[in-house]
Design a protein around this motif. Structure first.
Motif, PDB file in Angstrom:
ATOM      1  N   GLY A  16      45.670   5.148  98.300  1.00  0.00           N
ATOM      2  CA  GLY A  16      45.137   5.107  99.640  1.00  0.00           C
ATOM      3  C   GLY A  16      44.127   6.217  99.869  1.00  0.00           C
ATOM      4  N   PRO A  17      43.011   5.887 100.553  1.00  0.00           N
ATOM      5  CA  PRO A  17      42.642   4.537 100.973  1.00  0.00           C
ATOM      6  C   PRO A  17      42.503   3.596  99.764  1.00  0.00           C
ATOM      7  N   PHE A  18      42.840   2.340  99.978  1.00  0.00           N
ATOM      8  CA  PHE A  18      42.871   1.387  98.879  1.00  0.00           C
ATOM      9  C   PHE A  18      41.506   0.808  98.565  1.00  0.00           C
ATOM     10  N   ASP A  19      41.301   0.568  97.277  1.00  0.00           N
ATOM     11  CA  ASP A  19      40.225  -0.281  96.796  1.00  0.00           C
ATOM     12  C   ASP A  19      40.859  -1.646  96.570  1.00  0.00           C
ATOM     13  N   TYR A  20      40.508  -2.610  97.402  1.00  0.00           N
ATOM     14  CA  TYR A  20      41.152  -3.924  97.331  1.00  0.00           C
ATOM     15  C   TYR A  20      40.548  -4.829  96.269  1.00  0.00           C
ATOM     16  N   GLU A  21      39.507  -4.350  95.588  1.00  0.00           N
ATOM     17  CA  GLU A  21      38.840  -5.178  94.576  1.00  0.00           C
ATOM     18  C   GLU A  21      39.153  -4.763  93.149  1.00  0.00           C
ATOM     19  N   ASN A  22      39.808  -3.607  92.978  1.00  0.00           N
ATOM     20  CA  ASN A  22      40.057  -3.097  91.641  1.00  0.00           C
ATOM     21  C   ASN A  22      41.431  -2.444  91.563  1.00  0.00           C
ATOM     22  N   GLU A  23      41.862  -2.157  90.338  1.00  0.00           N
ATOM     23  CA  GLU A  23      43.106  -1.442  90.133  1.00  0.00           C
ATOM     24  C   GLU A  23      43.033  -0.050  90.767  1.00  0.00           C
ATOM     25  N   ASN A  24      44.163   0.401  91.281  1.00  0.00           N
ATOM     26  CA  ASN A  24      44.284   1.748  91.851  1.00  0.00           C
ATOM     27  C   ASN A  24      45.314   2.494  90.994  1.00  0.00           C
ATOM     28  N   TYR A  25      44.850   3.263  90.028  1.00  0.00           N
ATOM     29  CA  TYR A  25      45.729   3.839  89.015  1.00  0.00           C
ATOM     30  C   TYR A  25      46.422   5.119  89.477  1.00  0.00           C
ATOM     31  N   THR A  26      47.700   5.247  89.110  1.00  0.00           N
ATOM     32  CA  THR A  26      48.443   6.473  89.336  1.00  0.00           C
ATOM     33  C   THR A  26      49.475   6.642  88.234  1.00  0.00           C
ATOM     34  N   THR A  27      49.768   7.891  87.886  1.00  0.00           N
ATOM     35  CA  THR A  27      50.839   8.172  86.932  1.00  0.00           C
ATOM     36  C   THR A  27      52.147   8.487  87.647  1.00  0.00           C
ATOM     37  N   ASP A  28      52.195   8.289  88.957  1.00  0.00           N
ATOM     38  CA  ASP A  28      53.330   8.754  89.754  1.00  0.00           C
ATOM     39  C   ASP A  28      54.202   7.649  90.348  1.00  0.00           C
ATOM     40  N   LEU A  29      54.189   6.456  89.776  1.00  0.00           N
ATOM     41  CA  LEU A  29      55.089   5.422  90.284  1.00  0.00           C
ATOM     42  C   LEU A  29      56.548   5.763  89.996  1.00  0.00           C
ATOM     43  N   TRP A  30      56.791   6.650  89.046  1.00  0.00           N
ATOM     44  CA  TRP A  30      58.169   7.098  88.802  1.00  0.00           C
ATOM     45  C   TRP A  30      58.714   7.860  90.005  1.00  0.00           C
ATOM     46  N   ILE A  31      57.810   8.421  90.824  1.00  0.00           N
ATOM     47  CA  ILE A  31      58.217   9.048  92.089  1.00  0.00           C
ATOM     48  C   ILE A  31      58.242   7.993  93.198  1.00  0.00           C
ATOM     49  N   ALA A  32      57.142   7.259  93.320  1.00  0.00           N
ATOM     50  CA  ALA A  32      56.990   6.300  94.415  1.00  0.00           C
ATOM     51  C   ALA A  32      58.062   5.214  94.366  1.00  0.00           C
ATOM     52  N   GLU A  33      58.300   4.671  93.180  1.00  0.00           N
ATOM     53  CA  GLU A  33      59.292   3.605  93.032  1.00  0.00           C
ATOM     54  C   GLU A  33      60.613   4.128  92.465  1.00  0.00           C
ATOM     55  N   GLY A  34      60.521   5.023  91.470  1.00  0.00           N
ATOM     56  CA  GLY A  34      61.735   5.507  90.834  1.00  0.00           C
ATOM     57  C   GLY A  34      62.626   6.307  91.766  1.00  0.00           C
ATOM     58  N   PHE A  35      62.038   7.236  92.519  1.00  0.00           N
ATOM     59  CA  PHE A  35      62.841   7.998  93.481  1.00  0.00           C
ATOM     60  C   PHE A  35      63.429   7.071  94.542  1.00  0.00           C
ATOM     61  N   THR A  36      62.655   6.081  94.951  1.00  0.00           N
ATOM     62  CA  THR A  36      63.152   5.119  95.940  1.00  0.00           C
ATOM     63  C   THR A  36      64.324   4.333  95.369  1.00  0.00           C
ATOM     64  N   SER A  37      64.255   3.992  94.076  1.00  0.00           N
ATOM     65  CA  SER A  37      65.374   3.293  93.429  1.00  0.00           C
ATOM     66  C   SER A  37      66.621   4.174  93.397  1.00  0.00           C
ATOM     67  N   TYR A  38      66.433   5.470  93.214  1.00  0.00           N
ATOM     68  CA  TYR A  38      67.569   6.388  93.270  1.00  0.00           C
ATOM     69  C   TYR A  38      68.171   6.406  94.674  1.00  0.00           C
ATOM     70  N   TYR A  39      67.312   6.487  95.666  1.00  0.00           N
ATOM     71  CA  TYR A  39      67.804   6.608  97.038  1.00  0.00           C
ATOM     72  C   TYR A  39      68.467   5.329  97.545  1.00  0.00           C
ATOM     73  N   GLN A  40      68.105   4.167  97.009  1.00  0.00           N
ATOM     74  CA  GLN A  40      68.623   2.923  97.576  1.00  0.00           C
ATOM     75  C   GLN A  40      70.146   2.861  97.532  1.00  0.00           C
ATOM     76  N   ASN A  41      70.752   3.446  96.499  1.00  0.00           N
ATOM     77  CA  ASN A  41      72.216   3.427  96.427  1.00  0.00           C
ATOM     78  C   ASN A  41      72.857   4.706  96.933  1.00  0.00           C
ATOM     79  N   ILE A  42      72.215   5.844  96.742  1.00  0.00           N
ATOM     80  CA  ILE A  42      72.799   7.081  97.264  1.00  0.00           C
ATOM     81  C   ILE A  42      72.807   7.049  98.799  1.00  0.00           C
ATOM     82  N   ILE A  43      71.838   6.333  99.385  1.00  0.00           N
ATOM     83  CA  ILE A  43      71.821   6.146 100.841  1.00  0.00           C
ATOM     84  C   ILE A  43      73.047   5.350 101.282  1.00  0.00           C
ATOM     85  N   LEU A  44      73.359   4.290 100.551  1.00  0.00           N
ATOM     86  CA  LEU A  44      74.547   3.494 100.900  1.00  0.00           C
ATOM     87  C   LEU A  44      75.805   4.347 100.794  1.00  0.00           C
TER      88      LEU A  44
END
Length: 587
Positions: free
Chosen positions: A297-325
């Motif tokens: 963000g801001p997004f480029d809607y016509e091309n890939e938006n590369y990041t090496t941090d999906l392990w934080i964006a998605e991985g941390f969220t995956s950790y929280y999904q059950n610890i929250i419960l």
């Protein structure tokens, strides 16, 4: 109760004015009809573009492939246009101040990220429905929906215009493209939590309990909001599509779309799996939608938006999904530990965990995460799974080092306050590492070298011991022999669908798509029966049918290295270990 926010029509002086009308003249044939009006034009040409991907789902999906019957008119006359790119139509607008564009979109792909229309309902994943004028992503627009016969409800986080639920307002295209729309006869009900009005829109029926869902969703919302200290929404929508067999979710700025199996709500496993999914996607309203890697963000809607941090964006969220419960007391501690051990087993049984780093997995999401094949298990690792485990390690490190006073929650709040609220931009790799170090109280260079940028085996017990636990492999003493190949019965034929890296089958040349015909001269009726009683080191002769040609392979069996982990309590936990355990699992 159905809640609506409301907004007046806003018009920026001198800017183009944009509105859409979406109708469904042939819903039964899966079409959405879009009419787009652009006025106050002052340019010789107008380029209309359609996004090629949707935020949160990192794959170029080429939404323009579903567009047909494009026309442009002004004052009742056709205007000349040409398609100049796969997703771009250039309209000649010299002397034209207002025009109307019409096109149709074929909507027949069932997923949380793609549009689907039939006679029962219409789900509009907005990136695949609405074109935008080039260089005008900042402009507002109005969306008017003409429902198909019998449709009575609209569910979306877009605000209503003048109290009309079928007319909605988007302040800019980033909001429009982050606000899916459900139209039909969905079951709509709501609840209040954390000072926010929530809507649940249930599509496709199901054996869900309204009151239980409202009560448990509210607990999830309150628990997640407590981490960040605020809920940035006034209104939030859960759009839930129920199928005979369904799953998946996609986060949005003020809503989410979930897929579910309509008859699974009544089982404990099914219900808690659904709550975990809901907790994951709702947690994204902070982690990803507001606190985000700088590339997202801001997004480029016509091309890939590369990041090496999906392990934080998605991985941390995956950790929280059950610890929250667990923290919301919806999930017993034993169940939580079992789920975490299952994630560890998934990682450790995947040869690709020794090949691809978690940062590489993040960066290559665009070409690998949504395009798995028979060798993916050997060449890659999920940033969801490994990111979740990394989050657990860091959470335990922080709790231990602070003697139970702080946790990973403090990192998330600090990063949210610093980068979303104050600096108002995304974080870099180094900035997130610095945020972690602020709360671990230690330099994380070695941790990052081993586990983030490297492929070192994870020392699970170092971190689990902080809480008085240890990791046990229940298969550690087994000495079973295996080919290391997955074999599936396809119309009476034993077909190889996967071969694990380093296994006997891998080393001695068994291929995916081979048909196993015989082992040591015995016809392969049941592979498990033939393999029963064999030991590692045994040599066998296998005949396979490979593209119509018989091939004889000499195979030396190896030990089955598959692990089955569980997390057990240490018998004599120290007072500090008990304190860490209480903080971690909210005991």
């Amino acid at each position: 109760m159905l809640y609506f926010m409301d907004t007046p029509l806003s018009k920026a002086a001198g800017a183009a004015q944009i509105s859409y009308t979406v109708s469904f003249s042939e819903a039964q044939a899966h079409y959405a009809d879009v009419e787009m009006t652009v006025s106050n034009l002052k340019q010789p040409t107008l380029d209309l573009k359609m996004p090629v991907w949707t935020p949160g789902s990192y794959l170029i999906r080429e939404f323009s492939k579903n567009v047909e019957s494009f026309t442009a008119m002004s004052n009742g006359e056709l205007i000349s246009f040409a398609k100049i790119r796969k997703n771009c139509w250039r309209i000649q607008t010299a002397g034209v101040t207002s025009l109307t564009v019409k096109y149709r979109v074929y909507c027949f792909e069932v997923s949380v990220r793609t549009s689907y229309v039939d006679a029962v309902h219409g789900f509009l994943s907005t990136t695949g429905i609405f074109m935008y004028p080039d260089k005008m992503l900042h402009l507002p627009s109005t969306i008017h929906i003409i429902p198909y016969k019998g449709w009575t409800a609209v569910s979306t986080s877009l605000e209503t215009v003048n109290g009309d639920p079928f007319t909605r307002h988007a302040p800019d295209y980033d909001v429009l493209f982050d606000s899916p729309i459900e139209v039909g006869t969905q079951d709509v009900f709501g609840f209040d939590a954390a000072g926010v009005k929530y809507e649940i829109a249930m599509c496709g029926g199901g054996n869900y309990d309204r009151e239980r869902l409202k009560r448990d969703f509210a607990k999830i919302v309150e628990q997640e909001t407590a981490i960040y200290g605020e809920n940035p929404n006034k209104y939030y929508v859960f759009i839930i599509h129920n199928f005979a067999k369904g799953g998946g979710g996609l986060e949005h700025l003020s809503s989410t779309v979930l897929g579910a199996s309509r008859d699974n709500y009544a089982t404990e496993a099914g219900y808690f799996s659904f709550l975990s999914l809901a907790a994951h996607e709702h947690f994204h309203l902070w982690n990803v939608k507001r606190l985000r890697p700088i590339a997202l963000g801001p997004f480029d809607y016509e091309n890939e938006n590369y990041t090496t941090d999906l392990w934080i964006a998605e991985g941390f969220t995956s950790y929280y999904q059950n610890i929250i419960l667990r923290h919301a007391k919806l999930y017993p501690p034993e169940k939580y530990l079992t789920s975490m051990a299952g994630t560890i087993s998934t990682i450790e049984n995947q040869p690709g965990a020794r090949v691809q780093t978690v940062t590489e997995s993040s960066f290559d999401a665009w070409i690998k995460a949504y395009r798995t094949n028979e060798n993916s298990i050997n060449s890659g690792i999920s940033y969801y799974d490994k990111g979740a485990v990394i989050a657990m390690l860091l959470d335990l490190e922080i709790i231990n080092n602070s003697k139970g006073k702080q946790s990973l929650d403090n990192v998330m709040k600090y990063m949210y306050d610093t980068y979303y609220k104050t600096k108002k931009h995304g974080y870099t790799d180094i900035e997130f590492k610095s945020g972690l170090e602020k709360f671990t109280g230690t330099n994380l260079d070695d941790f990052y070298k081993k586990y983030i940028y490297g492929l070192s085996p994870i020392d699970y017990n170092k971190y689990l011991n902080y809480a008085g636990y240890k990791l046990i492999d229940e298969f550690a003493a087994s000495n079973d022999a295996t080919l290391g190949a997955t074999i599936v019965d396809k119309n009476g034929k034993n077909i190889v669908t996967n071969v694990l890296r380093g296994s006997a089958g891998w080393i001695d040349g068994i291929n995916v798509n081979d048909e196993l015909e015989s082992i040591n001269g015995l016809p392969v009726i049941n592979v498990a029966t033939i393999m029963n009683g064999r030991k590692p080191g045994d040599k066998i002769s296998i005949v396979v049918n490979r593209d119509g040609i018989p091939v004889t392979l000499a195979v030396t069996l190896l030990r089955n290295a598959k692990a089955a982990y569980k997390i057990e309590a240490l018998p004599d936990a120290s007072p500090q270990q008990v304190e860490v355990r209480k903080k971690w699992l909210a005991l």
